[in-house]
Write an enzyme that holds these catalytic residues in place. Structure first.
Site, mmCIF file in Angstrom:
data_model
loop_
_atom_site.group_PDB
_atom_site.id
_atom_site.type_symbol
_atom_site.label_atom_id
_atom_site.label_comp_id
_atom_site.label_asym_id
_atom_site.label_seq_id
_atom_site.Cartn_x
_atom_site.Cartn_y
_atom_site.Cartn_z
ATOM 1 N N GLU A 1 0.798 -1.222 0.000
ATOM 2 C CA GLU A 1 0.000 0.000 0.000
ATOM 3 C C GLU A 1 0.832 1.273 0.000
ATOM 4 O O GLU A 1 0.540 2.231 -0.734
ATOM 5 C CB GLU A 1 -0.958 0.004 1.207
ATOM 6 N N HIS B 1 -10.935 -5.002 8.749
ATOM 7 C CA HIS B 1 -11.556 -4.677 7.468
ATOM 8 C C HIS B 1 -12.799 -3.809 7.600
ATOM 9 O O HIS B 1 -13.433 -3.507 6.596
ATOM 10 C CB HIS B 1 -11.981 -5.957 6.731
#
Length: 324
Positions: free
Chosen positions: A57, A126
């Site tokens: 990321e 998440h």
């Protein structure tokens, strides 16, 4: 049109209009995105403009920052907002700061798209709602669209903006349908939507909570004869505070609803702003409805208990009238 289809349409139209626009992220090409927002884009635009990346990321966003500075208009898709924590160095120390560090000589027209929110039993890594963290950072614009029309219009605006934009999509909303204007152009950042008119209490809903607030307002009207005015800010930076204050000065009461945590949240910031700038108009303290102050549980009953529902909004509104 579904929310995810509106996002896809915005991406497709902006890529057709400007060859500098490209997308990159994990599984956005062949797999067409974890939530299918990039469906069909690889086939239409090819690997040069729809780039699958490794799980990295901070590097993905870093490539976005560099290519934006070099004249391109990158869109980075991160699988969840939780994973964006791995890219905070590039987002906060670079994307947000470069325009200021170089005296305005460099621009970073970067969009970082990311889903967030609870309801799908995806556990604490998440499912969080972290818009307050990005709201905190000067140099970033923050969008939290709650309808399909806003998702398309705000994403088109984000792609054309010369500033870095954190574009937060709620996982629950991807399958929701809504009217989207044909040939609709970009929407303005910093322009709230009044989802429902009312005269008794102002309810400000953030992201999916704008939908929850609207449902709660309907119940308040039918069951308690209270008319709530529901405001969806749509963007948190810039914030259309004028519309919120105008409503509070009319209703004299305010409830802020968010899915994120209570401490240092969007609601805490909004409550401070309302009390600073509309204190004399308030007949009751500003109320907040937030997610529980815990990591998001995996257990379905516990997860459902950890984020606000209509009954929590209704109770918060009624509590403002208990002394009457």
């Amino acid at each position: 049109m579904r929310y995810r289809e509106a996002l896809n349409q915005a991406l497709r139209e902006e890529m057709e209009a400007d060859e500098r626009v490209f997308i990159m992220g994990e599984d956005i090409g062949v797999f067409q995105g974890a939530f299918k927002v990039t469906q069909g884009l690889l086939e239409q635009f090819g690997e040069k403009r729809v780039r699958d990346t490794p799980i990295s990321e901070n590097t993905i966003v870093g490539v976005g920052v560099g290519s934006a500075m070099a004249g391109l208009r990158p869109i980075v898709e991160l699988m969840t907002i939780n994973f964006s924590l791995l890219a905070l160095d590039q987002i906060i120390n670079h994307a947000a700061a470069i325009h200021y560090m170089f005296g305005g000589q460099a621009k970073v027209p970067l969009v970082v798209r990311m889903p967030q929110g609870a309801g799908h039993q995806l556990g604490p890594t998440h499912s969080h709602s972290l818009e307050a963290m990005y709201l905190h950072v000067p140099g970033l614009l923050v969008a939290v669209p709650s309808t399909a029309a806003d998702a398309k219009g705000l994403l088109k605006a984000a792609i054309r903006d010369d500033n870095p934009v954190i574009f937060i999509e709620h996982e629950y909303l991807y399958g929701q349908r809504g009217e989207v204007p044909e040939n609709g152009g970009p929407m303005r950042f910093g322009e709230a939507a009044v989802r429902r008119k009312g005269s008794d209490v102002t309810v400000v809903g953030i992201s999916r909570m704008a939908v929850t607030a609207e449902r709660a307002a309907e119940q308040l009207s039918h069951e308690h004869e209270l008319e709530a005015e529901v405001i969806d800010p749509r963007t948190l930076r810039p914030l259309d505070l004028d519309t919120i204050l105008e409503s509070v000065k009319k209703t004299n009461r305010a409830v802020i609803v968010e899915e994120g945590w209570p401490h240092g949240g969007v609601g805490a910031n909004l409550a401070a702003l309302i009390q600073e700038q509309a204190f004399d108009y308030l007949d009751a303290p500003v109320a907040r409805v937030t997610g529980a102050d815990v990591p998001m549980p995996y257990s379905k009953p516990l997860e459902q208990a950890a984020f606000p529902h209509e009954e929590h909004v209704i109770q918060a509104c009624l509590s403002l009238f208990k002394d009457l």
